[in-house]
Design an enzyme around this catalytic site. Structure first.
Site, PDB file in Angstrom:
ATOM      1  CB  CYS A   1      -0.794  -0.169   1.636  1.00  0.00           C
ATOM      2  SG  CYS A   1      -1.946   1.374   1.078  1.00  0.00           S
TER       3      CYS A   1
ATOM      4  CG  ASP B   1      -6.020   6.998  -3.090  1.00  0.00           C
ATOM      5  OD1 ASP B   1      -5.642   7.199  -1.850  1.00  0.00           O
ATOM      6  OD2 ASP B   1      -7.093   5.991  -2.856  1.00  0.00           O
ATOM      7  CG  ASN B   2      -3.299   5.946  -4.796  1.00  0.00           C
ATOM      8  OD1 ASN B   2      -2.898   5.473  -3.636  1.00  0.00           O
ATOM      9  ND2 ASN B   2      -4.569   4.959  -5.498  1.00  0.00           N
TER      10      ASN B   2
END
Length: 874
Positions: free
Chosen positions: A154, A286-287
């Site tokens: 993750c 996100d990310n």
């Protein structure tokens, strides 16, 4: 012996697919039984598939998913985001059992039944010559199956360290947000080739089946990466020889080796070949690693930060951690041996090999080389089939798995040190930095991993930076002692350095300078009327008269507070902006005795002598009971509240709202929000409220009220107050706005999502009255067809309008299915112009939906010539 072991593992592997797949499974098992010697490769640890639904998951959307209770929950009850305790994870070895494999879920796990799997479909569309849809059965039978070891990580791994320095927008991962498994399935390139990408295609966008507040989860990678066999990008239907479990993407997921886990989309449904990166909400917000000077407020106010593709994360960075010494491990010097074996893991991204792991015991002045075990290399010499997939790694030099490191350290050296420092380097000479690069999402945290050593009474206590199970770790300890964790010395103060004082909470002054008037309870009560509403907040008296017309919640919101202490209610609802406005209405201070008397007498517990006919009161909270929850979709519920007695009416005029108050289950602080019921206005004994649950997202926490009310058990008490709101529909075209009446011949209603509830109330009042000739046009915007709320009732209204002209409903979807014949796209200027392009004095526009939609519609309507007085925003 190795063949026997393989055969046993095959027999134990789950095989619960529908009958259509049995021949495929039998063929796979025959291949495994006759596979070559596996004694030289790491095989999965013994796995015990959970069968029990944990108590904590019962009553959640994941009540169909059995789970291992050892996993550490990082985001409360739901959604499910977990890592294993680091020690058990490390002890399992190179491969991780599915039950301890980390999980990153953004929302509910799709419920996929065994009998549905053979017909599970994935579409390949976009810039392709041959758009196709493949069933799960075709993916297994028509494509070459590969098995390969891959570590998934993750992007938030080790984020709790960043959150300890300064809170990011992400939740707190410890150092175990990674796991390794043998994945089996076809190469994504083979699937894409079947559709024949066009020349201008550059990206492959992926979309899963997990329905979330901002659409289905999706992201993209470059097409040339997908087509490069060295990248190893695949679709997987097995982990460690068994079918994917629900949390890991059952029945099919993408696996993108060497990149952050967020690119490996689970529950895969679509591959879309495009010319540009994905426009999916989760790909954009996100990310990403934004520049370190970008604050959470800056990123919220300026979306351009998120849309800059330079800040998107793909390849993992180099990282490492120590598993031994464990966090809080104690070494007794009197009984320990002369050597301590320190151990841990390291990984890199983009297929790069870890080339060194170094240990320092003197704050980085000198370093020692650790030994590295490359278990992944053992598969390069393996020839044959494993779990139904061909192991084909002999030619490939890319490295997609973690490595284990170990080093023997003399115990005397540990005794003379205050910390063990760990850093790793990959073959591109990328080296873990000493200091943290803080960013607004807290991702890709990879500074040196530091384990502190504290000596006391002949023993050494080891501490990791943080503890994912709760408070603890040397970082929290140092920060609590006034250490500056960003000072380049891990927060330890140097000679002459002063402790860091915590930043004080900035309180907003809500009093007017120079106002010293003392007000008695008698004066306060005498002046607290509907025409001149005085109210108290934090002991100060305010006169709301001047704001009766301008209050966004309507005059009733202020009138309801007249003569009361409104502190709790105001602070629970209002923003910093509202607090800054308060000095304009401040008139004095209630004396201490009067304040105590007011607070003592302002109670909702006094029962009326006779049952009230109407439930709601504007000046006090009344208590209802939650008696029913009806699930409309994965994130939408109807909450039914029982009033005080079966014959009682709610007492809410059409177009107005009621406030509900409940305690936050975590902090116990009061939460107050306004809602518009969907039940009939003359319904007695109960009221039905439609609420969309906003779960936690990667960049922000979920809705306080919606997640709290969703967790309430039946028979919970919910306090209500009202009515509130500036708008009221009196019938036959008569409208009351802020106490002023006007008559209209037409309503243009613009709404999105649960914003439909107040306009639905008005539409229903018009349609149920045969004498009411008011025309209504409803523009309802949603993402998916299943997001359309009150669909049955809306369809019935159109059918009721036999002659036509009284009711017109237009649905538009941004993510409509292929068989959707209605309008597509957002509620935009073209649509609004078509149905509201001719403003007149006899028409009115009612708007309710997300803030962005309301702002956009207002701008469009004003440009079309609508007067602001004809626009009402609920």
């Amino acid at each position: 012996m190795s063949a026997t072991v393989t055969q046993i593992r095959t027999v134990k592997a789950p095989s619960s697919k529908a009958r259509a797949l049995k021949s495929t499974q039998i063929k796979v098992q025959e291949q495994e039984i006759t596979s070559p010697d596996t004694s030289d490769i790491p095989l999965p640890p013994l796995s015990k598939k959970p069968t029990e639904i944990l108590q904590i998951d019962q009553g959640t959307p994941d009540s169909h998913v059995p789970r291992d209770p050892r996993l550490i929950r990082l985001t409360g009850v739901h959604p499910f985001n977990v890592e294993a305790p680091l020690t058990p994870l490390f002890q399992e070895g190179f491969l991780t059992s599915p039950e301890l494999f980390y999980v990153r879920n953004h929302g509910p796990v799709p419920h996929v039944r065994d009998e549905d799997i053979p017909n599970w479909e994935i579409s390949i569309e976009g810039l392709v010559e041959n758009p196709i849809t493949l069933s799960f059965k075709q993916i297994l039978q028509n494509y070459d199956q590969i098995t390969a070891p891959i570590t998934l990580v993750c992007a938030g791994n080790r984020r709790k360290e960043q959150n300890t320095v300064r809170k990011s927008k992400g939740f707190s991962w410890g150092p175990a947000g990674l796991s390794t498994a043998l994945f089996t399935g076809p190469m994504m390139a083979d699937i894409i080739k079947s559709a024949k990408p066009l020349r201008k295609a550059k990206y492959v966008c992926m979309e899963g089946a997990d329905k979330l507040p901002n659409g289905y989860y999706g992201t993209s990678v470059k097409l040339n990466w997908v087509m490069d066999p060295n990248r190893g990008i695949m679709l997987a239907h097995k982990m460690n020889g068994e079918d994917l479990r629900p949390d890991h993407g059952r029945p099919l997921r993408a696996v993108v080796p060497g990149q952050i886990g967020g690119r490996s989309v689970k529950w895969l449904k679509k591959l879309i070949v495009t010319e540009a990166p994905s426009d999916n909400w989760y790909h954009i917000y996100d990310n990403r690693v934004l520049p370190t000077m970008v604050t959470p407020d800056m990123s919220s106010q300026d979306p351009s930060w998120w849309r800059d593709e330079r800040y998107a994360i793909y390849d993992l960075n180099v990282n490492s951690a120590a598993a031994y010494p464990q966090h809080k491990e104690v070494l007794d010097l009197a009984s320990s041996g002369p050597i301590y074996a320190a151990k841990g893991y390291a990984y890199a991204g983009g297929g790069r090999r870890i080339t060194r792991v170094e240990i320092s015991l003197d704050k980085g002045k000198s370093w020692r080389l650790a030994n590295i075990e490359y278990a992944e290399d053992k598969y390069r010499d393996f020839e044959g089939t494993l779990y139904g997939g061909r192991v084909d790694m002999a030619w490939r030099e890319t490295c997609f798995c973690w490595s284990f490191w170990c080093i023997d350290i003399p115990t005397s050296d540990l005794e003379n040190s205050d910390a063990i420092l760990v850093r790793a380097m990959d073959e591109a000479l990328s080296l873990q930095p000493k200091d943290m690069y803080w960013s607004v999402l807290g991702m890709m945290n990879n500074p040196w991993f530091r384990v502190t050593i504290t000596k006391e009474n002949g023993k050494l206590l080891f501490e990791h930076p943080t503890d994912p199970t709760g408070p603890g770790g040397w970082m929290e300890r140092i920060k609590a002692a006034g250490g500056d964790l960003t000072n380049g010395n891990w927060g330890e103060r140097q000679e002459g350095e002063e402790p860091v004082e915590p930043e004080p909470v900035q309180e907003i002054n809500m009093k007017k300078d120079g106002v010293n008037r003392m007000i008695s309870l008698q004066e306060f009560k005498e002046n607290s009327t509907d025409e001149q509403p005085w109210f108290v907040m934090n002991g100060e008296v305010y006169d709301g008269t001047a704001f009766l017309e301008g209050h966004p919640g309507g005059a009733q919101s202020i009138i309801s507070a007249a003569g009361t202490d409104a502190s709790e209610e105001f602070l629970a609802i209002h923003s910093e902006t509202a607090k800054k406005m308060m000095p304009d209405y401040h008139i004095g201070t209630l004396d201490k005795a009067s304040l105590e008397a007011l607070q003592k007498g302002d109670t909702t517990d006094t029962a009326p002598t006779t049952p009230r006919e109407v439930f709601l009161t504007s000046k006090s909270w009344t208590k209802a009971t939650l008696v029913k929850k009806t699930t409309i979709s994965w994130d939408t519920r109807i909450f039914t509240l029982a009033l005080e007695h079966p014959d009682q009416s709610l007492g809410l005029p059409t177009g107005q709202h009621l406030m509900i108050k409940i305690p936050d289950p975590k902090t116990k602080e009061t939460i107050i929000r306004s809602y518009t019921p969907i039940s009939e206005t003359d319904q007695r004994g109960t009221v039905d409220i439609l609420i969309k649950i906003y779960f936690d997202s990667p960049t922000c926490p979920g809705g306080k009220m919606t997640t709290a009310i969703d967790q309430l058990p039946l028979d919970s008490v919910i306090e209500c107050k009202g009515p509130t709101g500036r708008f009221e529909y009196l019938g036959n075209g008569r409208v009351l706005v802020s106490g002023k009446e006007r008559t209209v011949q037409e309503f243009v209603m613009i709404c999105g999502g649960t914003g439909i509830t107040p306009v639905f109330q008005v539409l229903r009042a018009v349609m149920q009255d045969e004498e009411d000739s008011t025309r209504c046009v409803l523009l309802d915007g949603n993402r998916q067809e299943e997001d359309i709320l009150c669909r049955v009732e809306l369809d019935a209204f159109e059918k009721l309008d036999e002659k036509g002209g009284k009711c017109s409903i237009v649905h538009t979807l941004t993510k409509g299915p292929e068989n959707w014949t209605g309008r597509r796209g957002r509620i935009d200027a073209e649509l609004i112009k078509q149905y509201a392009g001719t403003p007149n004095d006899q028409s009115m526009v009612l708007v309710c939906g997300p803030e962005a939609m309301e702002e956009a519609s207002k701008k469009i309507l004003l440009s079309l010539g609508w007067a602001e007085s004809s626009l009402h925003y609920f």
